[in-house]
Motif scaffolding. Structure first.
Motif, PDB file in Angstrom:
ATOM      1  N   VAL A  38      42.297  37.230  44.042  1.00  0.00           N
ATOM      2  CA  VAL A  38      43.160  37.960  43.106  1.00  0.00           C
ATOM      3  C   VAL A  38      42.399  38.062  41.788  1.00  0.00           C
ATOM      4  O   VAL A  38      42.109  37.044  41.168  1.00  0.00           O
ATOM      5  N   GLY A  39      42.081  39.272  41.367  1.00  0.00           N
ATOM      6  CA  GLY A  39      41.281  39.439  40.154  1.00  0.00           C
ATOM      7  C   GLY A  39      42.006  40.117  39.014  1.00  0.00           C
ATOM      8  O   GLY A  39      41.462  40.256  37.927  1.00  0.00           O
ATOM      9  N   CYS A  40      43.241  40.572  39.254  1.00  0.00           N
ATOM     10  CA  CYS A  40      43.950  41.272  38.184  1.00  0.00           C
ATOM     11  C   CYS A  40      45.445  41.232  38.495  1.00  0.00           C
ATOM     12  O   CYS A  40      45.847  40.782  39.562  1.00  0.00           O
ATOM     13  N   THR A  43      46.765  45.984  39.871  1.00  0.00           N
ATOM     14  CA  THR A  43      46.419  46.764  41.070  1.00  0.00           C
ATOM     15  C   THR A  43      45.148  47.576  40.871  1.00  0.00           C
ATOM     16  O   THR A  43      44.970  48.637  41.445  1.00  0.00           O
ATOM     17  N   GLN A  44      44.233  47.066  40.075  1.00  0.00           N
ATOM     18  CA  GLN A  44      43.049  47.867  39.764  1.00  0.00           C
ATOM     19  C   GLN A  44      41.742  47.319  40.317  1.00  0.00           C
ATOM     20  O   GLN A  44      40.808  48.082  40.521  1.00  0.00           O
ATOM     21  N   CYS A  45      41.646  45.993  40.588  1.00  0.00           N
ATOM     22  CA  CYS A  45      40.312  45.428  40.817  1.00  0.00           C
ATOM     23  C   CYS A  45      39.857  45.461  42.264  1.00  0.00           C
ATOM     24  O   CYS A  45      38.661  45.436  42.542  1.00  0.00           O
ATOM     25  N   GLY A  46      40.783  45.469  43.223  1.00  0.00           N
ATOM     26  CA  GLY A  46      40.392  45.552  44.631  1.00  0.00           C
ATOM     27  C   GLY A  46      39.909  44.254  45.265  1.00  0.00           C
ATOM     28  O   GLY A  46      39.546  44.242  46.454  1.00  0.00           O
ATOM     29  N   CYS A  48      41.525  41.872  46.308  1.00  0.00           N
ATOM     30  CA  CYS A  48      42.507  41.415  47.281  1.00  0.00           C
ATOM     31  C   CYS A  48      42.565  42.326  48.508  1.00  0.00           C
ATOM     32  O   CYS A  48      43.509  42.256  49.287  1.00  0.00           O
ATOM     33  N   LYS A  58      45.517  47.058  48.892  1.00  0.00           N
ATOM     34  CA  LYS A  58      45.463  45.945  47.947  1.00  0.00           C
ATOM     35  C   LYS A  58      46.627  45.003  48.254  1.00  0.00           C
ATOM     36  O   LYS A  58      47.790  45.343  47.989  1.00  0.00           O
ATOM     37  N   CYS A  60      47.727  42.478  46.890  1.00  0.00           N
ATOM     38  CA  CYS A  60      48.507  41.997  45.742  1.00  0.00           C
ATOM     39  C   CYS A  60      49.648  42.948  45.426  1.00  0.00           C
ATOM     40  O   CYS A  60      50.465  42.667  44.560  1.00  0.00           O
TER      41      CYS A  60
END
Ligand SMILES: Cc1cc2nc3c(=O)[nH]c(=O)nc-3n(C[C@H](O)[C@H](O)[C@H](O)COP(=O)(O)OP(=O)(O)OC[C@H]3O[C@@H](n4cnc5c(N)ncnc54)[C@H](O)[C@@H]3O)c2cc1C
Ligand code: FES
Ligand code: FES
Lengths: 157, 265
Positions: A38-40, A43-46, A48, A58, A60
Motif C-alpha cells: 500500500v503506497g498511497c 488510488t494513484q500509486c498502483g 497494490c 488496485k 486498495c
C-alpha cells in the motif's frame, strides 16, 4: 459483517469481514500475504495491483465484499524465490527496481499487459504502466525489464 | 474509513427500493471515485448498494444509428469494443484516456456520468454527441442532465441504466491532461451529425461541462479550425487552480477545440 469466499492464487479462501474491509486489507492483514503493498490513500500509486478475474486492479480500492466469488492472483501466486516468474526474472536481470516498494504492483500490472499483448512496444509498456508510480528508478529499467520479459516469454512459448 | 451497511443489489428495482428505504444510502458502481472519497472521509454514506452483480446493466449494442452503452460497462470494455471503434471511434479515444489501466478495469460509464466531476471525460462525450441518459425513471437529454459541479438531474433514488449515443458523421475528443491525475485540465469534444455541430468542453467551466454556441454556429458555416480561432471564452467563467489559471484554461479551450476539429478529419 459478512462472509466472503474467493479464490486467491488458486486456493478457495473464506473469511468473515467488516463491510468496510478492503481487498488489500484482507490480503495483508487477515491472510498475512504482505507481498501486495500500500503506497498511497488516493488510488494513484498502483503498489497494490493484483489480478482480479484476469484484469489488473488496485486492491486498495476494491471492497472485500466486491471480491466475493472473484478469482484473485497476487505477487505470491506467480513465482517462488527458487523459480521466479519470467517478469520477476527480467526485473532482476535488468535492475528494474531499487527500493522494491513499487515492484509487486509493477510486476502484476506487467503480467497483465503481457497476457493481453505479448509483443508490446516501448510506448505500449509506458502507457500501460501509467498507474504505477516509482520514486526510485526513473522507470527506464522497468520498461527495459518488461520488454525483456516479453522476449523471454515468447522464446519459451 | 467509517463503516457502512452493504448490500448487493439483485435488480435495478431492488437497488432503487434500497436507496429509497435508507437515508444516506449510495450506489456503488466501479468504486473508483466513491471508495477513494470514503477512504479520505470526504463522504460518509450510511449504506452502499452495489450494482456490480447486475449482468443486465453491462454491455454495448449498436443498432439504428445509436450506440447504447449500459451503465455498468467499464471504461476498458468501451476501449476494447470493435463495435464502438467502428461507430464512434472518438468514444474509444475518450475511454482509453481515462485514468490508468487499473482504473479503466473497474470504473464505469454510469458512475462517471452520475458523478459529473468537472474534469471528467464522459460528460464531454455525452454533451458533445447529444446523448440521452436513460434512468430507472425516465430519459434525459445530456443538455438537461448535467447541471453544475458534481450535480446532475438525478433524484436520490434514480439509477442510470444506459446511455444512448447517436452515431455522428464525424467526432473527435482531445484532452489536455493533468500529468499526475490524468483528469482533463481542458478537454474538447466536437461532433457533426444528426444533432448538428456540437462543441462540449470539460475540465474548464466553473459550472462543469458546457457547450460553446458561437463555435457551433461558426463550424456549421465552415467546419474548419480557422472558423473558430477567434472565438474565446471568458476567463471569468473558468476554473483556476495550481495546475492552470482561469486565463490559461480559457486559452486552452480554443486551442483544444481547434485540435478536435482538425482531428474530426
Ligand atoms: C487515479 C484515478 C484517475 C482517474 N482519472 C480519470 C480521468 O482521467 N477522467 C475521468 O473521467 N475519470 C477519471 N477517474 C474517475 C473514474 O473514471 C471513475 O471510474 C468514475 O468517475 C466513476 O465511476 P465508477 O464506476 O468508479 O463509480 P463509483 O465510484 O462507484 O460511483 C461514483 C458516483 O456515481 C454514483 N453512481 C454510480 N453508478 C450509478 C448509476 N448507475 N446510477 C446513478 N448513480 C450512480 C455513485 O453513487 C457515486 O456517487 C479517475 C479515478 C482514479 C481513481
Ligand atoms: S495503494 Fe496506492 S493505488 Fe492502491
Ligand atoms: S523501486 Fe523504489 S519505488 Fe520503485
Amino acid at each position: 459483517m459478512a462472509t466472503v469466499t474467493l479464490t486467491i492464487n488458486g486456493e478457495k479462501v473464506t473469511r468473515e469481514v467488516e463491510n468496510r474491509r478492503l481487498l488489500v486489507q484482507l490480503l495483508r492483514e487477515d491472510l498475512r500475504m504482505t507481498g501486495t503493498h500500500v503506497g498511497c490513500d488516493t488510488t494513484q500509486c498502483g503498489c497494490c495491483t493484483v489480478l482480479f478475474n484476469g484484469d489488473a486492479v488496485k486492491s486498495c480500492t476494491v471492497l472485500a465484499q466486491q471480491a466475493d466469488g472473484a478469482d484473485v492472483v497476487t505477487i505470491e501466486g506467480i513465482g517462488t524465490a527458487e523459480k521466479l516468474h519470467p517478469v520477476q526474472q527480467a526485473f532482476h536481470e535488468k535492475h528494474g527496481l531499487q527500493c522494491g516498494f513499487c515492484t509487486p504492483g509493477m510486476v502484476m500490472n506487467s503480467v497483465d499487459l503481457l497476457q493481453k499483448n505479448p509483443s508490446p512496444s516501448e510506448q505500449d509498456v509506458r502507457h500501460w504502466l501509467e498507474g504505477n508510480l516509482c520514486r526510485c528508478t526513473g522507470y527506464h529499467n522497468i520498461v527495459e525489464a518488461v520488454l525483456h520479459a516479453a522476449d523471454t516469454m515468447k522464446a519459451k512459448a | 474509513m467509517y463503516d457502512f451497511e452493504y448490500a448487493k443489489a439483485k435488480s435495478v428495482s431492488d437497488a432503487a427500493a434500497r436507496l429509497k428505504a435508507t437515508d444516506g444510502a449510495k450506489l456503488l458502481a466501479g468504486g473508483m471515485t466513491l471508495l477513494p472519497t470514503i477512504k479520505l472521509r470526504l463522504a460518509k454514506p450510511s449504506a452502499l448498494v452495489d450494482l456490480g452483480r447486475l449482468g443486465d446493466l453491462k454491455g454495448i449494442t449498436v443498432a439504428g444509428g445509436i450506440v447504447t452503452i449500459k451503465a455498468m460497462t467499464r471504461h476498458a470494455d468501451v476501449l476494447r469494443s470493435a463495435d464502438v471503434a467502428k461507430a464512434i471511434p472518438a468514444l474509444v479515444t475518450l475511454a482509453g484516456g481515462i485514468g490508468d489501466v487499473q482504473v479503466r478495469h473497474r470504473g464505469t460509464i454510469g458512475g462517471s456520468v452520475a458523478n459529473n466531476d468537472p474534469a471528467a471525460d464522459y460528460p464531454a462525450g455525452c454533451l458533445g454527441l447529444g446523448a440521452t441518459i436513460v434512468t430507472s425513471k425516465r430519459e434525459l437529454a445530456a443538455d438537461d442532465f448535467f447541471q453544475a459541479l458534481f450535480t446532475t438531474a438525478l433524484q436520490p433514488d434514480e439509477i442510470i441504466t444506459e446511455i444512448k449515443f447517436p452515431v455522428p458523421e464525424r467526432a473527435a475528443y482531445i484532452k489536455f491532461k493533468n500529468p499526475a491525475s490524468r483528469y482533463a485540465i481542458v478537454g474538447a469534444f466536437v461532433s457533426k451529425g444528426p444533432k448538428g455541430v456540437r462543441v462540449a468542453i470539460t475540465g474548464a467551466g466553473d459550472n462543469g461541462v458546457f457547450r460553446i454556441a458561437a463555435m457551433e454556429q461558426a463550424l456549421t458555416k465552415s467546419f474548419t479550425a480557422k472558423a473558430i480561432e477567434g472565438i474565446k471564452v471568458d476567463p471569468g467563467n473558468m476554473l483556476g487552480d495550481i495546475h492552470a489559471s482561469s486565463e490559461y484554461r480559457a486559452h486552452l479551450v480554443t486551442v483544444m477545440a481547434k485540435r478536435a476539429v482538425v482531428a474530426c478529419g
